[in-house]
Scaffold this active site. Structure first.
Site, PDB file in Angstrom:
ATOM      1  N   PHE A   1       0.841  -1.103  -0.002  1.00  0.00           N
ATOM      2  CA  PHE A   1      -0.155   0.134   0.168  1.00  0.00           C
ATOM      3  C   PHE A   1       0.870   1.357  -0.066  1.00  0.00           C
ATOM      4  O   PHE A   1       0.404   2.194   0.488  1.00  0.00           O
ATOM      5  CB  PHE A   1      -0.807   0.028   1.146  1.00  0.00           C
ATOM      6  CG  PHE A   1      -1.795  -1.464   1.396  1.00  0.00           C
ATOM      7  CD1 PHE A   1      -2.454  -1.686   0.357  1.00  0.00           C
ATOM      8  CD2 PHE A   1      -1.598  -2.000   2.370  1.00  0.00           C
ATOM      9  CE1 PHE A   1      -3.063  -2.843   0.449  1.00  0.00           C
ATOM     10  CE2 PHE A   1      -1.947  -3.306   2.608  1.00  0.00           C
ATOM     11  CZ  PHE A   1      -2.767  -3.879   1.864  1.00  0.00           C
TER      12      PHE A   1
ATOM     13  N   ILE B   1       1.882  -7.440  -5.145  1.00  0.00           N
ATOM     14  CA  ILE B   1       1.473  -7.360  -3.709  1.00  0.00           C
ATOM     15  C   ILE B   1       0.135  -7.567  -3.317  1.00  0.00           C
ATOM     16  O   ILE B   1      -0.257  -7.038  -2.535  1.00  0.00           O
ATOM     17  CB  ILE B   1       1.885  -5.729  -3.606  1.00  0.00           C
ATOM     18  CG1 ILE B   1       1.191  -4.734  -4.354  1.00  0.00           C
ATOM     19  CG2 ILE B   1       3.594  -5.330  -3.655  1.00  0.00           C
ATOM     20  CD1 ILE B   1       1.172  -3.290  -4.195  1.00  0.00           C
ATOM     21  N   GLY B   2      -0.394  -8.308  -4.132  1.00  0.00           N
ATOM     22  CA  GLY B   2      -1.697  -8.910  -3.726  1.00  0.00           C
ATOM     23  C   GLY B   2      -2.731  -8.318  -4.959  1.00  0.00           C
ATOM     24  O   GLY B   2      -3.637  -8.454  -5.056  1.00  0.00           O
TER      25      GLY B   2
ATOM     26  N   GLY C   1       1.194  -0.243 -11.841  1.00  0.00           N
ATOM     27  CA  GLY C   1       1.711  -1.604 -12.210  1.00  0.00           C
ATOM     28  C   GLY C   1       1.007  -2.504 -13.086  1.00  0.00           C
ATOM     29  O   GLY C   1       1.672  -3.012 -13.892  1.00  0.00           O
TER      30      GLY C   1
ATOM     31  N   THR D   1      -9.630 -10.091 -10.466  1.00  0.00           N
ATOM     32  CA  THR D   1      -8.425  -9.669  -9.655  1.00  0.00           C
ATOM     33  C   THR D   1      -8.791  -7.903  -9.472  1.00  0.00           C
ATOM     34  O   THR D   1      -8.523  -7.393  -8.457  1.00  0.00           O
ATOM     35  CB  THR D   1      -7.296  -9.932  -9.979  1.00  0.00           C
ATOM     36  OG1 THR D   1      -6.917  -9.817 -11.503  1.00  0.00           O
ATOM     37  CG2 THR D   1      -7.021 -11.358 -10.014  1.00  0.00           C
TER      38      THR D   1
ATOM     39  N   GLN E   1      -9.145  -5.475  -6.322  1.00  0.00           N
ATOM     40  CA  GLN E   1      -8.498  -4.369  -5.862  1.00  0.00           C
ATOM     41  C   GLN E   1      -9.489  -3.497  -5.430  1.00  0.00           C
ATOM     42  O   GLN E   1      -9.131  -2.539  -4.395  1.00  0.00           O
ATOM     43  CB  GLN E   1      -7.680  -3.746  -6.998  1.00  0.00           C
ATOM     44  CG  GLN E   1      -6.547  -4.652  -7.402  1.00  0.00           C
ATOM     45  CD  GLN E   1      -5.472  -4.197  -6.406  1.00  0.00           C
ATOM     46  OE1 GLN E   1      -5.133  -3.153  -6.597  1.00  0.00           O
ATOM     47  NE2 GLN E   1      -5.275  -5.081  -5.411  1.00  0.00           N
TER      48      GLN E   1
ATOM     49  N   VAL F   1      -6.873   0.324 -11.409  1.00  0.00           N
ATOM     50  CA  VAL F   1      -8.160   0.740 -10.501  1.00  0.00           C
ATOM     51  C   VAL F   1      -7.789   0.510  -9.048  1.00  0.00           C
ATOM     52  O   VAL F   1      -8.546   0.865  -8.100  1.00  0.00           O
ATOM     53  CB  VAL F   1      -9.126  -0.486 -10.771  1.00  0.00           C
ATOM     54  CG1 VAL F   1      -9.790  -0.334 -12.050  1.00  0.00           C
ATOM     55  CG2 VAL F   1      -8.417  -1.895 -10.658  1.00  0.00           C
TER      56      VAL F   1
ATOM     57  N   GLU G   1      -6.198   2.053  -6.848  1.00  0.00           N
ATOM     58  CA  GLU G   1      -6.100   3.411  -6.037  1.00  0.00           C
ATOM     59  C   GLU G   1      -7.355   4.061  -6.378  1.00  0.00           C
ATOM     60  O   GLU G   1      -7.885   4.675  -5.616  1.00  0.00           O
ATOM     61  CB  GLU G   1      -4.779   4.217  -6.430  1.00  0.00           C
ATOM     62  CG  GLU G   1      -3.596   3.320  -5.954  1.00  0.00           C
ATOM     63  CD  GLU G   1      -2.070   4.245  -5.882  1.00  0.00           C
ATOM     64  OE1 GLU G   1      -1.415   3.857  -5.142  1.00  0.00           O
ATOM     65  OE2 GLU G   1      -2.100   5.317  -6.756  1.00  0.00           O
TER      66      GLU G   1
END
Lengths: 211, 748
Positions: free
Chosen positions: B240, B485-486, B528, B638, B642, B707, B709
């Site tokens: 994060f 990072i997930g 990313g 996914t 997010q 997406v 953020e």
């Protein structure tokens, strides 16, 4: 997909040994029990069963069950998120009940049966709860996931066993596996990635199949 | 590959694999505990490090007594600034990662105790005796903001037209101050590293979002050659933004391993993390809006104050106000005060996340003053051109420069479906059932309300490289220093390679997070997903060329599908190209200046329903929905995750998250996961996410944006607005805890 970490380790020229061989050598040896000032480290030999296998190890009396699993038995699937019982990442099943393995010392579990995430299923043969987490995307970074899954399995068992919770309207009636009950009972397992909505979907899926 | 013209049709558009809701390919590893995170790379003969953090916020170490700790059982070495040798400072660090004798912030690392076991290291760390010479520090933003200065970098101020005059002239005026507190990333995996030296070569398994930045700054800090470092981060247990930069765990593990002549593992103890690492800085924001009676904004001004250590950065909370709503006269201003709190830095959607927490309450308040529906007010002030850039810097000969017709030099947005997000969300969420009068809807003891807010986040792109291998058995392996990072990087990268090479997903292996792999965009700023897959696209284009050449195809209509290569009547198995040996291709997608010619942003609308207990003021979120327009969605499963995760973090910011400052001693007092409250299962209802159909050919060959953020931007304000609708109580200081609601709650 194979674990890239494991793939990497195997071809380290620098590090001759593989992770698996550390399992034995990382156990504190009796020889180091005394240091130059003459103070001694208290260690104790314990026997317990982990994922159905008998284990015997010599541990510092201060070693938590969590560190015994992670650092002494190389069962790193159980995670250390806070080491203070605040996050639930270290949840394992001891004699069928979920506990925070960071809040209990290893020697307190003599002769007990510990089940960790590794004892539930493998990447090739997933436990139904593990499979449901994959299909519902009940995780993101994956770090809280083993704890969530251990808790999720225990929560459904607790509901089946008729154990009431804070949100059970009638504590004498048999609780049901509702979203409200599951959210309440899962609240000791933090997921900072915020997969909660999907985790409840995964649990509902498994609960439905069980019923 | 250079990307400086909008993407034409390419193999990704087939959407056979890309765009499909595939399960994560690393899912079976993560759910069985077989994915290895940093601290889990156990090495032979390893030792354990335990970090000692400074007990003051500002001053000097007068003396540090380590003799007793050194004599403690199992202790191998103690690293301090005194014995660590000369250390540099990373380009992206503000404070030193190993402090002493000067102390720059509370819990700045001042020593690492290395011992045979974790228990021994911990016990010995408690025997390190430190005496400090404390100095007076500055810990209150409210007190220091008056001394705030204009930051030297970036664009702290902006002005279009004459805001002051425009605001004075406006028929309806609004002026309010908002507060957002300091936030902690609180990712589940602590910052952790395992370091091992082989001569002057250093290997580190760590948990870091940006491998290349990390390796660069580790070299700078240790004053060693960048090439002698290998940094690996195949799994990252959440970041994060908190793991964007080199942190003390990496440096201390490396120094500890050097001192102990053994591999050393270090995880930051949880109670250290909030003060030892970075956090999202608190802000004070003033927003002024002037509009006509019919709701057209004529003037909009946004000022923000935040603090950081000397040499630090501001929280750019005014950013979105330059882009979101129309209005001729406008200004933004950012001021930075010096605070002696721990280092402030990026956390999920830096700038926009706290900025929209304020702006989108202001929009709700202004709509009410104008007696216009809050959605209609936003739609009325929607704009298809960047409102504070009157002229585009585009080259006249570029077709993009003609996007605005009739010689209009406005800078257009590449895609902007903000209005559509609101329209669809309103329809699905049942907005028409909302009572615009606050405190009117009851459900038993609960006061029920609905709120809305816009989501906005600029699209950023970063050059990204990848290497792709075609093995003799037809398996395609991607190597890039990108991290997961997930976010789903493993999966979308595999999908990209599968689509490009015409193979099933199972035939793709993805290897990430290793500094020996090509430098990628890394994970940050929601760049990313789009950037790293674009890099994989570029490498696959090269691999396709190499395969075609090897198989003797030179036609333009060559197709890669069903593990075969086809052109005209000729078809050969893909793996035949590698029958004499593996084929390797590597490339980097380099982004040109398309984003300067046409503005790329992501948009959304958040809808929230809350119940507020009429007796206690406790808020419970009942429903949440996000509608997002963010370019092509590479994997709806996914991507949805997010967004629901961002909604959850946004809910935390609205209702509970706040690093509480001890202003006497200058530290965050609630520095663990019990004191710093984040949402738990019981706080979060079922969440709905809608993605609008969109592709953005100006963003990359993938036509995607981000997406991760966008999802958090505006959530806090949507919750705040729902609480207002439920109770009639307007809180302008986050988090909206019951103590702030109770004094003004309607009578039961």
């Amino acid at each position: 997909m194979q674990s890239p970490g494991q793939l990497e380790l195997n071809r380290r020229d620098l590090l001759v040994s593989t992770a698996a061989t550390v399992a034995v050598s990382a156990v504190p040896a009796a020889a180091q029990a005394q240091n130059s000032t003459g103070e001694t480290v208290q260690t104790t030999r314990i026997k317990l069963s982990v994922n159905g296998k008998p284990r015997e190890l010599e541990v510092d009396t201060r070693t938590t069950l969590l560190d015994a699993l992670r650092e002494h038995m190389q069962l790193t699937g159980t995670k250390k998120g806070c080491d203070h019982g605040q996050c639930g990442a270290c949840t394992v099943l001891v004699d069928g009940r979920r506990i925070n393995s960071c809040l209990t010392l290893a020697w307190m579990h003599e002769n007990e049966e510990v089940t960790t995430i590794e004892g539930l299923g493998t990447p090739e043969t997933l436990h139904p709860m593990q499979a449901a987490f994959v299909s519902h995307d009940g995780y993101q970074c994956g770090y809280c996931t083993p704890g969530q899954i251990c808790s999720a399995i225990a929560v459904l068992d607790e509901i089946k066993a008729g154990i009431p919770s804070h949100v059970s309207g009638d504590i004498t009636a048999a609780p049901e596996a509702t979203a409200l009950e599951m959210r309440e009972r899962m609240s000791g397992n933090i997921c900072r990635c915020g997969a909660y909505s999907n985790i409840v979907d995964a649990m509902t899926d498994v609960a439905g199949r069980q019923a | 590959m250079k990307f400086d013209t909008p993407a034409a049709t390419n193999p990704i558009d087939q959407l056979k694999v890309v765009g499909q809701p595939h399960d994560r390919i690393e899912g079976p590893l993560k759910t069985t505990g077989t994915a290895l995170y940093a601290y889990e790379h156990n090495l032979p003969n390893q030792a354990y490090g335990y970090v000692v953090g400074a007990g003051i916020a500002k001053g000097r170490i007068r003396s540090m007594e380590t003799a007793e700790a050194k004599r403690a059982p199992g202790v191998i070495a103690i690293v301090t600034a005194e014995n660590a040798g000369k250390l540099g400072i990373g380009e992206k660090n503000t404070a030193k990662l190993l402090g002493g004798p000067e102390i720059q912030h509370y819990h700045q690392a001042i020593a690492l105790v290395v011992a045979e076991s974790f228990e021994q290291a911990r016990a010995a760390a408690n025997l390190v005796r430190v005496e400090y010479q404390s100095e007076k520090g500055r810990f209150s933003l409210n007190e220091e903001k008056g001394q705030g200065k204009k930051p030297e970098d970036g664009e702290p101020d902006s002005a279009v037209g004459d805001f002051q005059a425009g605001f004075e002239r406006a028929a309806v005026k609004f002026d309010a101050i908002y507060h957002t507190p300091d936030h902690s990333h609180a990712m589940m995996e602590p910052h952790a590293s395992v370091a091992a030296w082989d001569g002057d070569k250093l290997m580190v398994w760590t948990s870091n979002q940006m491998i290349n930045w990390g390796a660069d700054d580790l070299a700078k800090t240790l004053n060693i050659n960048r090439d002698s470092i290998r940094l690996m981060s195949p799994f990252v247990g959440g970041g994060f933004g908190g793991k964007l930069f080199l942190r003390s765990d990496i440096v201390l593990a490396a120094l500890g391993a050097k001192a102990a002549h053994r591999p050393v593992k270090v995880a930051l103890q949880r109670p250290l993390i909030a003060n030892n690492t970075t956090h999202r800085p608190a802000t004070v924001q003033r927003i002024r809006i002037g509009a006509s009676q019919d709701g057209k904004i004529s003037a909009i001004g946004h000022e923000s104050w935040s603090g950081d250590l000397e040499g630090g950065q501001p929280e750019n909370a005014v950013q979105q106000t330059r882009f979101l709503y129309a209005g001729a006269d406008r200004m933004t201003q950012t001021r930075l005060a010096v605070l002696d709190l721990p280092e402030g830095n990026a956390m999920r959607a830096p700038g926009e996340a706290p900025g929209l927490m304020a702006l989108e309450i202001a929009m709700d308040e202004m709509a009410e003053r104008l007696e216009i529906d809050p959605i209609e007010f936003r739609i009325l002030n929607d704009t298809q051109v960047v409102p504070d850039k009157p002229s585009a810097p585009a080259d006249e000969t570029d077709p993009q420069a003609k996007a605005g017709e009739g010689g209009n030099k406005d800078l257009p947005f590449s895609q902007r479906q903000l209005t559509e997000c609101f329209r669809q969300g309103a329809e699905r969420f049942g907005w028409n059932k909302r009572n615009p009068q606050p405190a009117q809807v009851r459900d038993g003891r609960w006061l029920v309300g609905i709120g809305v807010a816009a989501a906005f986040r600029n699209n950023q792109t970063m050059d990204s490289g990848a290497r792709v291998r075609l093995a003799t058995d037809g398996v395609v392996t991607v190597e890039t220093d990108m991290t997961d990072i997930g976010t789903g990087s493993y999966t979308i990268i595999a999908q990209t390679a599968a689509e490009m090479m015409g193979v099933p997903l199972e035939m793709v292996e993805v290897r990430l997070g290793d500094s020996t792999y090509p430098v990628s965009s890394g994970s940050g700023g929601q760049w990313g997903g789009n950037s790293s897959t674009a890099g994989v696209y570029a490498a696959c284009v090269k691999l396709r060329e190499a395969v075609a050449q090897k198989l003797g195809f030179n036609a333009d209509d060559i197709e890669f599908a069903d593990s075969k290569v086809r052109a005209g009547n000729r078809s050969l198995p893909l793996k035949d190209a590698a029958k004499d040996g593996e084929i390797v291709a590597e490339d980097t997608l380099e982004f040109g200046d398309l984003d300067k010619k046409i503005h790329q942003s992501t948009f959304g609308a958040h809808f929230v329903e809350v119940g507020v207990d009429s007796f206690t003021g406790e808020t419970r979120i009942r429903r949440m929905m996000a509608v997002c327009a963010a370019g092509r969605i590479l994997n709806p499963k996914t991507a949805r995750s997010q967004v629901i995760g961002a909604l959850t973090m946004g809910a935390g910011a609205a209702l509970m998250e706040e690093l509480a400052i001890d202003e006497r001693h200058g530290f965050f007092a609630n520095h663990d996961l019990a004191g710093y409250e984040v949402p738990v299962h019981a706080d979060i209802p079922h969440q709905e996410v809608v993605f609008l159909d969109e592709t953005d050919p100006t963003s990359s060959p993938m036509k995607a944006k981000g997406v991760g953020e966008l999802g958090i931007c505006g959530v806090g304000a949507a919750v705040a607005n729902a609480i207002y609708n439920a109770t009639g109580v307007r809180v302008r200081e986050y988090p909206i805890t019951l103590d702030k609601l109770l004094p003004e709650m309607p009578d039961v």
